[in-house]
Design a protein around this motif. Structure first.
Motif, PDB file in Angstrom:
ATOM      1  N   SER A 345      42.664  40.474  46.502  1.00 36.91           N
ATOM      2  CA  SER A 345      41.275  40.454  46.029  1.00 36.91           C
ATOM      3  C   SER A 345      40.474  39.361  46.743  1.00 36.91           C
ATOM      4  O   SER A 345      39.257  39.443  46.845  1.00 36.91           O
ATOM      5  CB  SER A 345      41.204  40.312  44.509  1.00 36.91           C
ATOM      6  N   LYS A 346      41.179  38.357  47.299  1.00 38.84           N
ATOM      7  CA  LYS A 346      40.449  37.334  48.084  1.00 38.84           C
ATOM      8  C   LYS A 346      39.875  37.971  49.350  1.00 38.84           C
ATOM      9  O   LYS A 346      38.840  37.570  49.850  1.00 38.84           O
ATOM     10  CB  LYS A 346      41.403  36.197  48.485  1.00 38.84           C
ATOM     11  N   GLU A 347      40.600  38.973  49.872  1.00 38.57           N
ATOM     12  CA  GLU A 347      40.153  39.599  51.128  1.00 38.57           C
ATOM     13  C   GLU A 347      39.183  40.754  50.883  1.00 38.57           C
ATOM     14  O   GLU A 347      38.448  41.140  51.787  1.00 38.57           O
ATOM     15  CB  GLU A 347      41.369  40.125  51.908  1.00 38.57           C
ATOM     16  N   VAL A 348      39.210  41.322  49.700  1.00 40.23           N
ATOM     17  CA  VAL A 348      38.347  42.494  49.433  1.00 40.23           C
ATOM     18  C   VAL A 348      37.534  42.205  48.160  1.00 40.23           C
ATOM     19  O   VAL A 348      37.573  42.962  47.196  1.00 40.23           O
ATOM     20  CB  VAL A 348      39.178  43.786  49.274  1.00 40.23           C
ATOM     21  N   LYS A 349      36.821  41.117  48.195  1.00 37.55           N
ATOM     22  CA  LYS A 349      36.158  40.572  46.994  1.00 37.55           C
ATOM     23  C   LYS A 349      35.433  41.625  46.161  1.00 37.55           C
ATOM     24  O   LYS A 349      34.725  42.464  46.688  1.00 37.55           O
ATOM     25  CB  LYS A 349      35.160  39.501  47.425  1.00 37.55           C
ATOM     26  N   LEU A 368      38.843  49.562  38.947  1.00 32.44           N
ATOM     27  CA  LEU A 368      38.251  49.576  40.289  1.00 32.44           C
ATOM     28  C   LEU A 368      36.735  49.448  40.214  1.00 32.44           C
ATOM     29  O   LEU A 368      36.090  50.081  39.379  1.00 32.44           O
ATOM     30  CB  LEU A 368      38.573  50.901  40.999  1.00 32.44           C
ATOM     31  N   HIS A 369      36.187  48.637  41.086  1.00 33.24           N
ATOM     32  CA  HIS A 369      34.727  48.534  41.203  1.00 33.24           C
ATOM     33  C   HIS A 369      34.327  49.104  42.558  1.00 33.24           C
ATOM     34  O   HIS A 369      34.852  48.675  43.586  1.00 33.24           O
ATOM     35  CB  HIS A 369      34.274  47.074  41.122  1.00 33.24           C
ATOM     36  N   GLY A 370      33.406  50.056  42.549  1.00 29.27           N
ATOM     37  CA  GLY A 370      32.900  50.590  43.817  1.00 29.27           C
ATOM     38  C   GLY A 370      33.892  51.516  44.518  1.00 29.27           C
ATOM     39  O   GLY A 370      33.726  51.827  45.698  1.00 29.27           O
ATOM     40  N   HIS A 371      34.954  51.893  43.836  1.00 31.05           N
ATOM     41  CA  HIS A 371      35.890  52.882  44.406  1.00 31.05           C
ATOM     42  C   HIS A 371      36.139  53.924  43.339  1.00 31.05           C
ATOM     43  O   HIS A 371      36.013  53.645  42.152  1.00 31.05           O
ATOM     44  CB  HIS A 371      37.221  52.238  44.790  1.00 31.05           C
ATOM     45  N   ASP A 372      36.503  55.117  43.784  1.00 29.30           N
ATOM     46  CA  ASP A 372      36.766  56.146  42.789  1.00 29.30           C
ATOM     47  C   ASP A 372      38.172  56.705  43.004  1.00 29.30           C
ATOM     48  O   ASP A 372      39.005  56.074  43.656  1.00 29.30           O
ATOM     49  CB  ASP A 372      35.696  57.237  42.819  1.00 29.30           C
ATOM     50  N   SER A 374      39.370  58.623  44.958  1.00 25.35           N
ATOM     51  CA  SER A 374      39.877  58.836  46.323  1.00 25.35           C
ATOM     52  C   SER A 374      40.832  57.699  46.728  1.00 25.35           C
ATOM     53  O   SER A 374      41.749  57.923  47.521  1.00 25.35           O
ATOM     54  CB  SER A 374      38.747  59.004  47.331  1.00 25.35           C
ATOM     55  N   LEU A 375      40.641  56.510  46.169  1.00 24.77           N
ATOM     56  CA  LEU A 375      41.566  55.419  46.481  1.00 24.77           C
ATOM     57  C   LEU A 375      42.950  55.723  45.892  1.00 24.77           C
ATOM     58  O   LEU A 375      43.982  55.511  46.536  1.00 24.77           O
ATOM     59  CB  LEU A 375      41.029  54.088  45.924  1.00 24.77           C
ATOM     60  N   PHE A 376      42.933  56.262  44.685  1.00 24.52           N
ATOM     61  CA  PHE A 376      44.192  56.665  44.042  1.00 24.52           C
ATOM     62  C   PHE A 376      44.871  57.771  44.873  1.00 24.52           C
ATOM     63  O   PHE A 376      46.079  57.712  45.144  1.00 24.52           O
ATOM     64  CB  PHE A 376      43.880  57.159  42.617  1.00 24.52           C
ATOM     65  N   ASN A 377      44.087  58.742  45.320  1.00 20.96           N
ATOM     66  CA  ASN A 377      44.653  59.835  46.121  1.00 20.96           C
ATOM     67  C   ASN A 377      45.258  59.310  47.425  1.00 20.96           C
ATOM     68  O   ASN A 377      46.312  59.765  47.872  1.00 20.96           O
ATOM     69  CB  ASN A 377      43.582  60.895  46.425  1.00 20.96           C
ATOM     70  N   LEU A 415      47.404  49.010  49.602  1.00 20.85           N
ATOM     71  CA  LEU A 415      46.158  48.934  48.834  1.00 20.85           C
ATOM     72  C   LEU A 415      45.054  48.263  49.655  1.00 20.85           C
ATOM     73  O   LEU A 415      43.926  48.760  49.714  1.00 20.85           O
ATOM     74  CB  LEU A 415      46.403  48.144  47.532  1.00 20.85           C
ATOM     75  N   LYS A 416      45.395  47.161  50.278  1.00 16.83           N
ATOM     76  CA  LYS A 416      44.389  46.436  51.063  1.00 16.83           C
ATOM     77  C   LYS A 416      43.831  47.339  52.166  1.00 16.83           C
ATOM     78  O   LYS A 416      42.614  47.431  52.343  1.00 16.83           O
ATOM     79  CB  LYS A 416      45.024  45.179  51.670  1.00 16.83           C
ATOM     80  N   ASN A 417      44.715  48.034  52.880  1.00 13.17           N
ATOM     81  CA  ASN A 417      44.249  48.901  53.970  1.00 13.17           C
ATOM     82  C   ASN A 417      43.346  50.008  53.445  1.00 13.17           C
ATOM     83  O   ASN A 417      42.360  50.361  54.071  1.00 13.17           O
ATOM     84  CB  ASN A 417      45.439  49.492  54.736  1.00 13.17           C
ATOM     85  N   GLY A 418      43.697  50.534  52.277  1.00 13.05           N
ATOM     86  CA  GLY A 418      42.871  51.590  51.677  1.00 13.05           C
ATOM     87  C   GLY A 418      41.485  51.072  51.320  1.00 13.05           C
ATOM     88  O   GLY A 418      40.474  51.740  51.567  1.00 13.05           O
ATOM     89  N   ILE A 419      41.434  49.877  50.757  1.00 11.87           N
ATOM     90  CA  ILE A 419      40.126  49.321  50.356  1.00 11.87           C
ATOM     91  C   ILE A 419      39.308  48.985  51.601  1.00 11.87           C
ATOM     92  O   ILE A 419      38.119  49.288  51.681  1.00 11.87           O
ATOM     93  CB  ILE A 419      40.317  48.085  49.451  1.00 11.87           C
ATOM     94  N   LEU A 420      39.975  48.404  52.608  1.00 10.82           N
ATOM     95  CA  LEU A 420      39.241  48.041  53.817  1.00 10.82           C
ATOM     96  C   LEU A 420      38.733  49.280  54.557  1.00 10.82           C
ATOM     97  O   LEU A 420      37.687  49.258  55.205  1.00 10.82           O
ATOM     98  CB  LEU A 420      40.127  47.194  54.750  1.00 10.82           C
ATOM     99  N   ALA A 421      39.467  50.392  54.417  1.00 14.78           N
ATOM    100  CA  ALA A 421      39.017  51.650  55.060  1.00 14.78           C
ATOM    101  C   ALA A 421      37.893  52.282  54.245  1.00 14.78           C
ATOM    102  O   ALA A 421      37.426  53.374  54.564  1.00 14.78           O
ATOM    103  CB  ALA A 421      40.185  52.603  55.201  1.00 14.78           C
ATOM    104  N   ASP A 422      37.499  51.593  53.184  1.00 15.18           N
ATOM    105  CA  ASP A 422      36.389  52.018  52.323  1.00 15.18           C
ATOM    106  C   ASP A 422      36.592  53.404  51.726  1.00 15.18           C
ATOM    107  O   ASP A 422      35.713  54.268  51.807  1.00 15.18           O
ATOM    108  CB  ASP A 422      35.069  51.957  53.103  1.00 15.18           C
ATOM    109  N   LEU A 423      37.765  53.581  51.126  1.00 10.25           N
ATOM    110  CA  LEU A 423      38.038  54.897  50.504  1.00 10.25           C
ATOM    111  C   LEU A 423      37.402  54.986  49.134  1.00 10.25           C
ATOM    112  O   LEU A 423      37.249  54.002  48.463  1.00 10.25           O
ATOM    113  CB  LEU A 423      39.552  55.080  50.397  1.00 10.25           C
TER     114      LEU A 423
END
Ligand SMILES: Cc1ncc(COP(=O)(O)O)c(C=O)c1O
Length: 423
Positions: A345-349, A368-372, A374-377, A415-423
């Motif tokens: 969470s420090k990297e994907v505030k 999750l904030h700002g993700h739906d 699709s991140l779970f998928n 998880l980090k890669n998924g969030i950074l890829a803006d899923l």
């Protein structure tokens, strides 16, 4: 202990883990030819490898003995369920005679309410937690209606405070005292299915008993996950399923606890059947019910042996390991998962927050904030099996029997890669 977010460190924790070999006792599903990172032991526990042997044994006895298996099987069927009581009593902190395995969870809660919810005009209210598991809500509403009460006036829900994600024990106790002598029953999920909170069962039970109510618990998410002392805490009754942390297979049989002090109380009514009668005289086929003086007297039908076999297999594992060892690993692996989430969470505030309080078992619920979804998928496609609860919660339960510290580290990277890829 100071944790590190690195593969080498995660592996060092696995090397120190006295339970690491138990992972080999389970079948781990695969995705992309690799073991999945399994976070849904709070929904359906994985299959112990030894389960097959227990089922095969019953099938072989049936094949070779037919009806004679009831008395002459390797583990005779007519009292097969009794084998589960002693190991299960250790898991929930009870005496063996306070335990019976029968039916399924919601069915058992209904059965137990027959005994412990007998409302009067004055004392008829039921206290439960806000947004209890839906089956419990339906069960409680239908019980109120069955007794001729309006569910809206009967059910009192304890709410979380505004802006908070958990229930405060003092709010539950204040509500109990406020309802006072109108309160017939307290029935709460010991560990909440959504936020993973472990309620202070001892204090809540004491408060409920203090105003003269019965106190029961739905332990679906608690059994095999947290330390329970049902007898010592003076709980009246409880029920749980066996397919989550107890690893006994989909939809499988439920356990019940009935406090010793109620076992020979003839003023407590039950729905009765032939397997609740004294086993010594059962086959005399007498016309009058003769109670067993144990929780078995709530058992209506003869035991479903093919369902009990996997439960017995699983209990053998709990006997070998013991709740204390499981809880020790649970605390460490859950703390490590929490640490990994905090590091990410420090990297994907602002991408997510943990909504599970410190009073918990192994589940962490992540909002999750700002993700739906699709991140779970994306997680599912990448070999992680968490679960999804509306509107935006991913539940992660690192069951200590088979999850590894390396799983936690690898999950963090995915998880980090998924969030950074803006899923
Ligand atoms: C807290 C809780 N209560 C009740 C149930 C219902 O269980 P069953 O379908 O076995 O009756 C579940 C199922 O997951 C649950 O999690």
């Amino acid at each position: 202990m100071t944790f590190q977010n690195s593969l080498a460190f995660a592996r060092s924790l696995d090397a120190e883990d006295s339970l690491s070999n138990y992972r080999n006792e389970f079948h781990i599903p695969q995705v992309n030819s690799k073991d999945v990172i399994y976070f849904t032991g709070n929904s359906l526990g994985l299959q112990p490898k030894r389960t097959q042997k227990f089922i095969d044994e019953v099938m072989a006895d049936w094949k070779n003995l037919g009806v004679e298996g009831h008395f002459h099987a390797e583990k005779p069927w007519w009292d097969y369920h009794e084998r589960l009581a002693a190991p299960l009593a250790k898991v929930v902190g009870a005496k063996p005679k306070e335990i019976c395995v029968m039916n399924t969870l919601t069915v058992n809660l209904h059965f137990l309410m027959v005994s412990f919810y007998r409302p009067t005009k004055k004392r008829f209210k039921i206290l439960c937690e806000e947004k209890a598991f839906p089956s419990d809500q339906y069960m409680l509403q239908s019980q109120a209606k069955f007794h001729g009460f309006n569910p809206d006036e009967t059910l009192v829900e304890v709410k979380k405070r505004k802006g908070e994600n958990y229930w405060r024990t003092e709010d539950v106790i204040d509500k109990i005292n406020e309802i006072g002598d109108e309160l017939a029953l307290v029935l709460i999920g010991g560990v909440n299915y959504y936020n993973g909170q472990f309620f202070n069962m001892q204090s809540i039970t004491k408060a409920g008993k203090g105003v003269g109510a019965y106190v029961g618990w739905d332990l679906a998410h608690a059994v095999g996950n947290v330390a329970l002392k049902l007898h010592e805490w003076n709980v009246d009754f409880a029920a749980w399923c066996s397919y989550k942390y107890m690893n006994s297979g989909p939809g499988n049989a439920s356990g019940i606890f009935v406090n010793e002090k109620h076992l020979s109380d003839e003023n407590i009514p039950r729905f009765e059947g032939w397997w609740g009668t004294n086993k010594k005289t059962r086959f005399l086929m007498k016309p009058k019910f003769e109670a067993t003086q144990s929780a078995d007297s709530w058992q209506v039908s003869n035991p479903p042996v093919l369902s009990l076999a996997p439960y017995l297999a699983s209990l053998e594992l709990f006997e070998e390991v013991g709740m204390q060892t499981l809880i020790k690993k649970r605390d460490r692996i859950t703390a490590y998962l929490e640490f990994i989430l905090q590091e990410i969470s420090k990297e994907v505030k602002g991408s997510f927050e943990i909504i599970t309080p410190k009073d918990r078992g192994c589940q962490l619920s992540v909002f999750l904030h700002g993700h739906d979804k699709s991140l779970f998928n994306y997680l599912m496609k990448n070999g992680v099996i968490p679960d999804w609860r509306e509107p935006n919660v991913i539940r992660l339960a690192p069951a200590p029997f088979y999850c590894s510290f390396e799983d936690m580290y690898q999950f963090g990277q995915i998880l980090k890669n998924g969030i950074l890829a803006d899923l």
